[in-house]
Design an enzyme around this catalytic site. Structure first.
Site, PDB file in Angstrom:
ATOM      1  N   TYR A  29      -1.677  -2.770  -4.093  1.00 31.16           N
ATOM      2  CA  TYR A  29      -1.386  -3.378  -5.383  1.00 31.16           C
ATOM      3  C   TYR A  29      -2.344  -4.524  -5.678  1.00 31.16           C
ATOM      4  O   TYR A  29      -2.436  -5.466  -4.892  1.00 31.16           O
ATOM      5  CB  TYR A  29       0.064  -3.875  -5.421  1.00 31.16           C
ATOM      6  CG  TYR A  29       1.026  -2.714  -5.491  1.00 31.16           C
ATOM      7  CD1 TYR A  29       1.479  -2.254  -6.715  1.00 31.16           C
ATOM      8  CD2 TYR A  29       1.425  -2.047  -4.340  1.00 31.16           C
ATOM      9  CE1 TYR A  29       2.314  -1.154  -6.787  1.00 31.16           C
ATOM     10  CE2 TYR A  29       2.259  -0.946  -4.406  1.00 31.16           C
ATOM     11  CZ  TYR A  29       2.704  -0.518  -5.634  1.00 31.16           C
ATOM     12  OH  TYR A  29       3.522   0.581  -5.711  1.00 31.16           O
ATOM     13  N   ILE A  30      -3.038  -4.406  -6.796  1.00 34.64           N
ATOM     14  CA  ILE A  30      -3.871  -5.502  -7.281  1.00 34.64           C
ATOM     15  C   ILE A  30      -2.966  -6.588  -7.844  1.00 34.64           C
ATOM     16  O   ILE A  30      -3.216  -7.768  -7.683  1.00 34.64           O
ATOM     17  CB  ILE A  30      -4.876  -4.993  -8.333  1.00 34.64           C
ATOM     18  CG1 ILE A  30      -5.892  -4.056  -7.646  1.00 34.64           C
ATOM     19  CG2 ILE A  30      -5.581  -6.152  -9.024  1.00 34.64           C
ATOM     20  CD1 ILE A  30      -6.825  -3.336  -8.591  1.00 34.64           C
TER      21      ILE A  30
END
Length: 156
Positions: A29-30
């Protein structure tokens, strides 16, 4: 705007013999803030970027946008992800006119097996296969973005 409508369940029985396909998935997840996530996924040898919005009150529906990426780009984006990686195998099982996606998790989430079914409306009827257990739709602990932060191994 694309809406994802799905219900999520724990798996309590044997399902692998019913699967018609399976893929290994690695994802990070960014951004995993409440109400918005930006996910990078490598599924077999294909990359994907997905943006999801906040879930509705029942946890059944939310905005979802996804695009396929060249694998090298997905691999580069994985380097930008927050700490913690989701590693799982996804099995596909037909039940009536629906396909259940069953995720068997590894690493810090080893032992967790969750099934999802995508629907066209929140009240759409579907046949539950025999391996379906307790419904966990809307329980944030089972969101992949949360499993990355608070892995299943720490629940016990």
């Amino acid at each position: 705007m694309a809406q994802e409508i799905e219900r999520k369940f724990l798996v309590s029985g044997e399902f692998k013999s019913q699967a018609f396909a399976q893929d290994r998935i690695i994802q990070g997840y960014i951004c995993s803030d409440r109400g918005r996530t930006v996910r990078v996924r490598i599924r077999d040898n294909r990359g994907y970027l997905t943006i999801k919005g906040a879930s509705n009150a029942s946890g059944t529906s939310r905005y979802e946008w996804e695009r396929e990426l060249p694998l090298p780009e997905a691999e580069e984006l994985m380097k930008l992800c927050e700490p913690g990686i989701i590693d799982k195998t996804r099995y596909l099982v037909r039940s009536g006119k629906h396909i259940f996606e069953i995720d068997e998790f590894y690493g810090d989430n080893d032992g967790l097996v969750v099934a999802e079914v995508e629907l066209t409306s929140e009240d759409e009827a579907f046949n539950k296969p025999s391996f379906i257990g307790e419904e966990v739709t809307g329980d944030r602990r089972y969101y992949n973005s949360q499993l990355m932060k608070k892995p299943y191994k720490n629940w016990r």
